[in-house]
Enzyme design. Structure first.
Site, PDB file in Angstrom:
ATOM      1  N   LYS A 216       0.827  -1.212   0.000  1.00 15.88           N
ATOM      2  CA  LYS A 216       0.000   0.000   0.000  1.00 15.88           C
ATOM      3  C   LYS A 216       0.859   1.259   0.000  1.00 15.88           C
ATOM      4  CE  LYS A 216      -4.317  -2.094   1.068  1.00 15.88           C
ATOM      5  NZ  LYS A 216      -5.358  -2.511   2.004  1.00 15.88           N
ATOM      6  N   ARG A 256      -3.224 -10.530   4.190  1.00  9.76           N
ATOM      7  CA  ARG A 256      -3.544 -10.560   2.761  1.00  9.76           C
ATOM      8  C   ARG A 256      -2.378  -9.915   2.022  1.00  9.76           C
ATOM      9  NH1 ARG A 256      -5.692  -6.980  -0.828  1.00  9.76           N
ATOM     10  NH2 ARG A 256      -7.156  -7.787  -2.388  1.00  9.76           N
TER      11      ARG A 256
HETATM   12  N1  PMM Z   1      -7.236  -4.112   0.298  1.00 14.71           N
HETATM   13  C1  PMM Z   1      -7.497  -4.061  -1.017  1.00 14.71           C
HETATM   14  C2  PMM Z   1      -8.496  -4.880  -1.591  1.00 14.71           C
HETATM   15  N2  PMM Z   1      -9.181  -5.752  -0.836  1.00 14.71           N
HETATM   16  N3  PMM Z   1      -9.627  -6.722   1.259  1.00 14.71           N
HETATM   17  C3  PMM Z   1      -9.399  -6.799   2.574  1.00 14.71           C
HETATM   18  N4  PMM Z   1     -10.103  -7.652   3.330  1.00 14.71           N
HETATM   19  N5  PMM Z   1      -8.459  -6.016   3.187  1.00 14.71           N
HETATM   20  C4  PMM Z   1      -7.715  -5.107   2.486  1.00 14.71           C
HETATM   21  O1  PMM Z   1      -6.884  -4.403   3.101  1.00 14.71           O
HETATM   22  C5  PMM Z   1      -7.941  -4.991   1.086  1.00 14.71           C
HETATM   23  C6  PMM Z   1      -8.922  -5.839   0.495  1.00 14.71           C
HETATM   24  C7  PMM Z   1      -6.737  -3.110  -1.875  1.00 14.71           C
HETATM   25  O2  PMM Z   1      -5.511  -3.659  -2.268  1.00 14.71           O
HETATM   26  P1  PMM Z   1      -5.289  -4.406  -3.705  1.00 14.71           P
HETATM   27  O3  PMM Z   1      -5.713  -3.434  -4.766  1.00 14.71           O
HETATM   28  O4  PMM Z   1      -3.847  -4.717  -3.729  1.00 14.71           O
HETATM   29  O5  PMM Z   1      -6.106  -5.645  -3.754  1.00 14.71           O
END
Ligand code: PMM
Length: 277
Positions: A216, A256
């Site tokens: 992030k 994640r």
């Molecule tokens: N962050 C993103 C997308 N989905 N889901 C959960 N549960 N927690 C998160 O912090 C989260 C998520 C955004 O990041 P990405 O674009 O790399 O998927």
């Protein structure tokens, strides 16, 4: 998948964004074969499940319609289900969650914590599946203006508790819920760091906690070069592994991440040290 919630942790969730525009891996896995190969690699690297998303939640991004989201995720889900891969669907839409569950996904990862779609609770309670409720204040377009807190830790905990109460009131079993503080979602860097520092308060809510710091932008800013340019997303994996490990050590149930192996290795080191206590 029930086992995943009850027994094994920390759980490592590998990220698979089948989107043209996600901030870190957008466009890389838009092709089904590339997406499936990457998911298999993440499992080989130690991921417990693969989180599949068809809509970018990047700050400022525009929404797509449900048909587009489904056309992106379903072919990948079907192939991975046939290969026996455990999956979650990263969506805020009940129709997408229902179709993904039907196609073989076993967990719903809802970054809106049930706020974006009033039908989501029904879909989840009908399926009886785990539901990740992330802290969220609004869609990506408005995220920046919503990052206002007096006490971010208290407010995130209170708002997550409200989502738990709403889910339970809508008929979802409490033991199916997983909480996520939503790093980067309507949060400035200082808010993300405070939540990491006080993750124990989120853990104290009494439900499993998932943390998604991976690549992030606040990590990129922390690692800026001398000219102030943020470190690019693909070069934030060591910082991601460190942040994820700190979360696990603070009691997180799962993390994640995009780059699975680094985080799995870090967790193994931690577990080995813990076993010597
Ligand atoms: N962050 C993103 C997308 N989905 N889901 C959960 N549960 N927690 C998160 O912090 C989260 C998520 C955004 O990041 P990405 O674009 O790399 O998927």
């Amino acid at each position: 998948m029930t086992d995943l919630l009850a027994a094994r942790h920390p759980v490592v969730m590998g990220i698979l964004n089948v989107t043209p525009d996600s901030f870190s891996d957008g466009g890389r896995y838009a092709d089904v074969d590339a997406a499936v190969a990457h998911a298999r690699q993440m499992i080989a690297d130690g991921a417990d499940l693969v989180d599949i998303g068809g809509e970018s939640t990047r700050p400022g991004s525009a929404r797509i319609d449900a048909a587009t989201e489904l056309a992106r995720v379903l072919p990948v889900i079907r192939e991975l289900a046939a290969a026996g891969v455990s999956m979650s669907i990263d969506t805020t839409r009940a129709t997408v969650a229902a179709a993904a569950l039907e196609a073989g996904v076993s967990v719903v990862n809802d970054v809106s914590g049930g706020l974006a779609d009033p039908d989501m609770a029904r879909v989840v309670s009908d399926a009886g599946c785990p539901w990740i409720l992330m802290h969220w204040r609004g869609h990506s377009r408005r995220m920046g203006e919503l990052a206002v807190y007096d006490d971010v830790v208290k407010e995130v905990c209170a708002e997550l508790s409200e989502r738990v109460d709403a889910a339970v009131a809508a008929g979802v079993a409490r033991d199916r819920l997983i909480l996520d503080p939503g790093l980067g979602f309507a949060k400035k860097a200082e808010h993300n760091w405070r939540l990491s520092a006080h993750l124990d308060a989120v853990v104290a809510l009494g439900l499993p906690v998932l943390v998604g710091a991976s690549r992030k932008s606040y990590l990129g800013r922390l690692l800026s070069g001398p000219d102030g340019t943020p470190r690019p997303p693909a070069e934030r994996d060591a910082a991601t592994a460190a942040t994820s490990l700190l979360a696990v050590a603070a009691g997180a149930w799962g993390v994640r991440v995009h780059e699975v192996r680094d985080t799995v290795d870090a967790i193994r080191v931690w577990q080995t040290v813990e076993a010597c206590r």
